[in-house]
Design a protein around this motif. Sequence first.
Motif, PDB file in Angstrom:
ATOM      1  N   MET A   1      41.911 -46.176  -0.625  1.00 47.76           N
ATOM      2  CA  MET A   1      41.366 -47.445  -1.101  1.00 47.76           C
ATOM      3  C   MET A   1      40.766 -47.243  -2.495  1.00 47.76           C
ATOM      4  SD  MET A   1      38.288 -49.767   0.587  1.00 47.76           S
ATOM      5  CE  MET A   1      39.170 -50.017   2.121  1.00 47.76           C
ATOM      6  N   PRO A   2      41.164 -48.061  -3.485  1.00 46.32           N
ATOM      7  CA  PRO A   2      40.598 -47.941  -4.833  1.00 46.32           C
ATOM      8  C   PRO A   2      39.078 -48.077  -4.801  1.00 46.32           C
ATOM      9  CG  PRO A   2      42.495 -49.408  -4.821  1.00 46.32           C
ATOM     10  CD  PRO A   2      42.177 -49.110  -3.401  1.00 46.32           C
ATOM     11  N   ALA A   3      38.417 -47.445  -5.797  1.00 48.33           N
ATOM     12  CA  ALA A   3      36.949 -47.409  -5.813  1.00 48.33           C
ATOM     13  C   ALA A   3      36.339 -48.808  -5.792  1.00 48.33           C
ATOM     14  CB  ALA A   3      36.471 -46.638  -7.048  1.00 48.33           C
ATOM     15  N   ARG A   4      36.875 -49.748  -6.609  1.00 47.05           N
ATOM     16  CA  ARG A   4      36.319 -51.100  -6.671  1.00 47.05           C
ATOM     17  C   ARG A   4      36.455 -51.816  -5.328  1.00 47.05           C
ATOM     18  NH1 ARG A   4      34.967 -55.832  -8.731  1.00 47.05           N
ATOM     19  NH2 ARG A   4      36.334 -57.621  -8.693  1.00 47.05           N
ATOM     20  N   GLU A   5      37.618 -51.671  -4.686  1.00 46.08           N
ATOM     21  CA  GLU A   5      37.816 -52.312  -3.379  1.00 46.08           C
ATOM     22  C   GLU A   5      36.887 -51.700  -2.337  1.00 46.08           C
ATOM     23  OE1 GLU A   5      41.792 -52.467  -2.013  1.00 46.08           O
ATOM     24  OE2 GLU A   5      42.579 -53.311  -3.872  1.00 46.08           O
ATOM     25  N   ARG A   6      36.651 -50.412  -2.447  1.00 43.00           N
ATOM     26  CA  ARG A   6      35.757 -49.749  -1.493  1.00 43.00           C
ATOM     27  C   ARG A   6      34.338 -50.269  -1.653  1.00 43.00           C
ATOM     28  NH1 ARG A   6      34.946 -45.770   1.959  1.00 43.00           N
ATOM     29  NH2 ARG A   6      33.034 -44.566   1.874  1.00 43.00           N
ATOM     30  N   VAL A   7      33.890 -50.463  -2.888  1.00 41.35           N
ATOM     31  CA  VAL A   7      32.543 -50.990  -3.143  1.00 41.35           C
ATOM     32  C   VAL A   7      32.407 -52.387  -2.554  1.00 41.35           C
ATOM     33  CG1 VAL A   7      30.951 -51.806  -4.927  1.00 41.35           C
ATOM     34  CG2 VAL A   7      32.065 -49.582  -5.170  1.00 41.35           C
ATOM     35  N   LEU A   8      33.408 -53.260  -2.794  1.00 39.30           N
ATOM     36  CA  LEU A   8      33.376 -54.627  -2.264  1.00 39.30           C
ATOM     37  C   LEU A   8      33.378 -54.611  -0.739  1.00 39.30           C
ATOM     38  CD1 LEU A   8      35.881 -56.380  -4.698  1.00 39.30           C
ATOM     39  CD2 LEU A   8      33.396 -56.659  -4.636  1.00 39.30           C
ATOM     40  N   PHE A   9      34.162 -53.681  -0.162  1.00 42.85           N
ATOM     41  CA  PHE A   9      34.232 -53.575   1.289  1.00 42.85           C
ATOM     42  C   PHE A   9      32.876 -53.176   1.864  1.00 42.85           C
ATOM     43  CE2 PHE A   9      35.037 -50.834   5.038  1.00 42.85           C
ATOM     44  CZ  PHE A   9      35.585 -51.795   5.875  1.00 42.85           C
ATOM     45  N   LEU A  10      32.233 -52.194   1.245  1.00 39.86           N
ATOM     46  CA  LEU A  10      30.926 -51.746   1.714  1.00 39.86           C
ATOM     47  C   LEU A  10      29.880 -52.840   1.564  1.00 39.86           C
ATOM     48  CD1 LEU A  10      30.888 -48.074   0.358  1.00 39.86           C
ATOM     49  CD2 LEU A  10      31.087 -48.796   2.742  1.00 39.86           C
ATOM     50  N   HIS A  11      29.989 -53.642   0.509  1.00 38.77           N
ATOM     51  CA  HIS A  11      29.033 -54.730   0.280  1.00 38.77           C
ATOM     52  C   HIS A  11      29.165 -55.815   1.353  1.00 38.77           C
ATOM     53  CE1 HIS A  11      27.927 -54.054  -4.235  1.00 38.77           C
ATOM     54  NE2 HIS A  11      27.585 -53.053  -3.448  1.00 38.77           N
ATOM     55  N   SER A  12      30.324 -55.888   1.987  1.00 41.39           N
ATOM     56  CA  SER A  12      30.530 -56.908   3.011  1.00 41.39           C
ATOM     57  C   SER A  12      30.245 -56.371   4.408  1.00 41.39           C
ATOM     58  CB  SER A  12      31.967 -57.446   2.947  1.00 41.39           C
ATOM     59  OG  SER A  12      32.897 -56.436   3.285  1.00 41.39           O
ATOM     60  N   MET A  13      29.567 -55.227   4.487  1.00 48.12           N
ATOM     61  CA  MET A  13      29.192 -54.632   5.771  1.00 48.12           C
ATOM     62  C   MET A  13      27.683 -54.445   5.850  1.00 48.12           C
ATOM     63  SD  MET A  13      32.018 -51.648   6.493  1.00 48.12           S
ATOM     64  CE  MET A  13      31.192 -51.191   8.036  1.00 48.12           C
ATOM     65  N   ILE A  14      27.131 -54.641   7.041  1.00 43.41           N
ATOM     66  CA  ILE A  14      25.728 -54.325   7.274  1.00 43.41           C
ATOM     67  C   ILE A  14      25.628 -52.836   7.594  1.00 43.41           C
ATOM     68  CG2 ILE A  14      23.706 -54.732   8.723  1.00 43.41           C
ATOM     69  CD1 ILE A  14      24.350 -57.090   6.949  1.00 43.41           C
ATOM     70  N   GLN A  15      24.802 -52.122   6.847  1.00 39.25           N
ATOM     71  CA  GLN A  15      24.665 -50.688   7.026  1.00 39.25           C
ATOM     72  C   GLN A  15      23.696 -50.371   8.170  1.00 39.25           C
ATOM     73  OE1 GLN A  15      26.654 -48.693   5.083  1.00 39.25           O
ATOM     74  NE2 GLN A  15      27.410 -50.680   4.373  1.00 39.25           N
ATOM     75  N   SER A  16      23.943 -49.277   8.848  1.00 39.15           N
ATOM     76  CA  SER A  16      23.055 -48.873   9.948  1.00 39.15           C
ATOM     77  C   SER A  16      21.642 -48.617   9.445  1.00 39.15           C
ATOM     78  CB  SER A  16      23.615 -47.635  10.650  1.00 39.15           C
ATOM     79  OG  SER A  16      23.754 -46.558   9.738  1.00 39.15           O
ATOM     80  N   SER A  17      21.513 -48.192   8.186  1.00 42.02           N
ATOM     81  CA  SER A  17      20.188 -47.943   7.605  1.00 42.02           C
ATOM     82  C   SER A  17      19.366 -49.232   7.516  1.00 42.02           C
ATOM     83  CB  SER A  17      20.326 -47.323   6.212  1.00 42.02           C
ATOM     84  OG  SER A  17      21.096 -48.158   5.360  1.00 42.02           O
ATOM     85  N   THR A  18      20.051 -50.357   7.392  1.00 42.02           N
ATOM     86  CA  THR A  18      19.353 -51.650   7.351  1.00 42.02           C
ATOM     87  C   THR A  18      18.696 -51.936   8.700  1.00 42.02           C
ATOM     88  OG1 THR A  18      20.754 -52.571   5.625  1.00 42.02           O
ATOM     89  CG2 THR A  18      19.706 -54.141   7.116  1.00 42.02           C
ATOM     90  N   LEU A  19      19.422 -51.724   9.779  1.00 36.65           N
ATOM     91  CA  LEU A  19      18.853 -51.925  11.105  1.00 36.65           C
ATOM     92  C   LEU A  19      17.741 -50.909  11.372  1.00 36.65           C
ATOM     93  CD1 LEU A  19      22.001 -52.672  13.295  1.00 36.65           C
ATOM     94  CD2 LEU A  19      20.499 -54.277  12.110  1.00 36.65           C
ATOM     95  N   THR A  20      17.940 -49.690  10.899  1.00 35.04           N
ATOM     96  CA  THR A  20      16.924 -48.640  11.089  1.00 35.04           C
ATOM     97  C   THR A  20      15.615 -49.040  10.434  1.00 35.04           C
ATOM     98  OG1 THR A  20      18.572 -46.878  11.225  1.00 35.04           O
ATOM     99  CG2 THR A  20      16.335 -46.234  10.610  1.00 35.04           C
ATOM    100  N   PHE A  21      15.693 -49.618   9.230  1.00 33.72           N
ATOM    101  CA  PHE A  21      14.455 -50.034   8.549  1.00 33.72           C
ATOM    102  C   PHE A  21      13.679 -51.034   9.401  1.00 33.72           C
ATOM    103  CE2 PHE A  21      12.142 -53.250   6.221  1.00 33.72           C
ATOM    104  CZ  PHE A  21      11.192 -52.466   5.573  1.00 33.72           C
ATOM    105  N   PHE A  22      14.348 -52.054   9.919  1.00 37.51           N
ATOM    106  CA  PHE A  22      13.644 -53.081  10.692  1.00 37.51           C
ATOM    107  C   PHE A  22      13.131 -52.532  12.024  1.00 37.51           C
ATOM    108  CE2 PHE A  22      16.028 -55.804   7.754  1.00 37.51           C
ATOM    109  CZ  PHE A  22      14.983 -56.577   7.297  1.00 37.51           C
TER     110      PHE A  22
END
Length: 236
Positions: A1-22
Amino acid sequence: MPARERVLFLHSMIQSSTLTFFRQLRKNNHKTWFDAHRAQYEAARKNIEDFLQAVIDKHGKKDPDIAGLTAKSCLYRINRDIRFSKDKTPYKTHQAAGITKGGKKSPLAGYYVHIEPDGKTMVAGGIWMPEAANLKKIRQEIDYCYDEFNKIVTAKKFVNQFGGLYRGEDVSLVKVPQGFEKDNPAAEYLKFKSWLASREFSDADVTSKDFLKKVTDAFETMQPFLQFLNRPLEHD
């Protein structure tokens, strides 16, 4: 996956670290801890903002009422209003957003997204406790167009997604409101003071690559319901 597409893909996902913070905030709900972990909060909020923007951009192609909204303007503050509450913990342990035509403070029916760990993430929609004039308009619309409304909220896809309308005692009168006959075919819906539907998601759902599709699918199912509720509010 190209770098730009990978960044966009990651931006459209909720990271486990986000749930960990809450999850950690729930155990350390005080200003000293929050200030020491503000960078983690900002990262979690930005992750949710990016995800919600992807939701808005995708579903906005089908629902022009939300096209053009920014996720940042839809997000609610994390600070709790503790002025009249016995619970004096200063922060909410979730991040929520109201995605509604006219903004999150709009009186119209809209979509709601609530991100919280341990299976408490929720996608919902509808209208909560509208003011008296709007309440009357919605009831009148349901009375006039009962068959249409009933078809929307009992449709197989709607029931599969949300289990039907929320029917808690906090959103319904005991008796049919004044001005309507007791044997009105729409009596069940006319008793409502709020019209809401929602579904919850597991943490595994929330952090999966499919969560964006699941949310936009829920929005698509919700759209006719919201359009019905808003019709009498936008057209006198």
